[in-house]
Scaffold this motif. Sequence first.
Motif, PDB file in Angstrom:
ATOM      1  N   ALA A 122       7.737 -15.603  41.233  1.00 39.85           N
ATOM      2  CA  ALA A 122       8.242 -16.225  39.999  1.00 39.85           C
ATOM      3  C   ALA A 122       7.298 -15.997  38.820  1.00 39.85           C
TER       4      ALA A 122
ATOM      5  N   ASP B 127       9.886 -25.310  35.063  1.00 41.48           N
ATOM      6  CA  ASP B 127      10.972 -25.567  36.010  1.00 41.48           C
ATOM      7  C   ASP B 127      11.120 -24.437  37.022  1.00 41.48           C
ATOM      8  N   MET B 128      10.719 -23.231  36.634  1.00 45.01           N
ATOM      9  CA  MET B 128      10.848 -22.102  37.546  1.00 45.01           C
ATOM     10  C   MET B 128       9.959 -22.278  38.778  1.00 45.01           C
TER      11      MET B 128
ATOM     12  N   ILE C 180       9.417 -25.181  40.285  1.00 47.32           N
ATOM     13  CA  ILE C 180      10.163 -26.076  41.170  1.00 47.32           C
ATOM     14  C   ILE C 180      11.259 -25.302  41.893  1.00 47.32           C
ATOM     15  N   THR C 181      11.979 -24.484  41.147  1.00 45.63           N
ATOM     16  CA  THR C 181      13.066 -23.693  41.739  1.00 45.63           C
ATOM     17  C   THR C 181      12.540 -22.764  42.823  1.00 45.63           C
ATOM     18  N   ALA C 182      11.426 -22.078  42.539  1.00 44.20           N
ATOM     19  CA  ALA C 182      10.867 -21.131  43.499  1.00 44.20           C
ATOM     20  C   ALA C 182      10.356 -21.831  44.746  1.00 44.20           C
TER      21      ALA C 182
ATOM     22  N   GLU D  70      11.152 -24.955  45.962  1.00 46.61           N
ATOM     23  CA  GLU D  70      12.153 -25.676  46.750  1.00 46.61           C
ATOM     24  C   GLU D  70      13.243 -24.762  47.309  1.00 46.61           C
ATOM     25  N   ALA D  71      13.153 -23.472  46.989  1.00 47.64           N
ATOM     26  CA  ALA D  71      14.046 -22.518  47.629  1.00 47.64           C
ATOM     27  C   ALA D  71      13.638 -22.280  49.079  1.00 47.64           C
TER      28      ALA D  71
ATOM     29  N   TYR E 225       9.078 -29.520  49.213  1.00 50.47           N
ATOM     30  CA  TYR E 225       9.565 -30.451  48.196  1.00 50.47           C
ATOM     31  C   TYR E 225       8.492 -30.609  47.130  1.00 50.47           C
TER      32      TYR E 225
END
Length: 222
Positions: free
Chosen positions: A30, A62-63, A65-67, A69-70, A75
């Motif tokens: 990311a 935010d990226m 968090i996305t990366a 939690e994928a 978490y």
Amino acid sequence: MLAVPTYLLRVQLEDRPGSLGSLAVALGSAGADILSLDVVERASGYAVDDLVVELPPGAMPDMLITAAEALNGVYVDAIRPHTGLLEAHRELELIDHVAAADGKHKRLQVLVDEAPRVLRVGWCTVTRLTEAGAERVVGSPGAPETQAASTPWLPIDEATALDATADWVPQVWRDMDTTLAAAPLGDPRTAVVLGRPGGPAFRPSEVARLGYLAGIIATIIR
């Protein structure tokens, strides 16, 4: 020249071989650069880690968090702007700086000035319960101007996470979703108080660390 944004990312992940490596790869994909890592807590089957990560200018946090939690079993507990790295021996440095200060008041000021960096919080104060009520003895630069009118949790016998939704907590603290922890500093009527605007909640290991540190500092001050 644009400043490079740095963030403190607290994650819960499965405590198994390869989980941290997978997280590092995901964050790297990311565009994040991991600068340092600190283990906050380990329990049966999971771990809580703090990572200081750097993002390219213009990238949104935010990226991260996305990366993260994928991945299965990961978490994100919290993410917030951060300055400086996580030093492996930060508590020892703080103790050394307190011991080198001249006089009790100066030592307390050094404690509250350096504790936010060491314990990863927004602010720190030393509060004393007097006959006239609660009194702030010293506060860090980030400590809120609004003070608690009462401290029903004092006297205090051991380090503990305080109820940040209680009536005694100033509304402005609650508006900022500030989590709180405190520990006795030499006697039950005097305490070191930590505030973490925006969370996350204090982990038992963090509360224990605060208690140990406050006990050592109290011995030095005496």
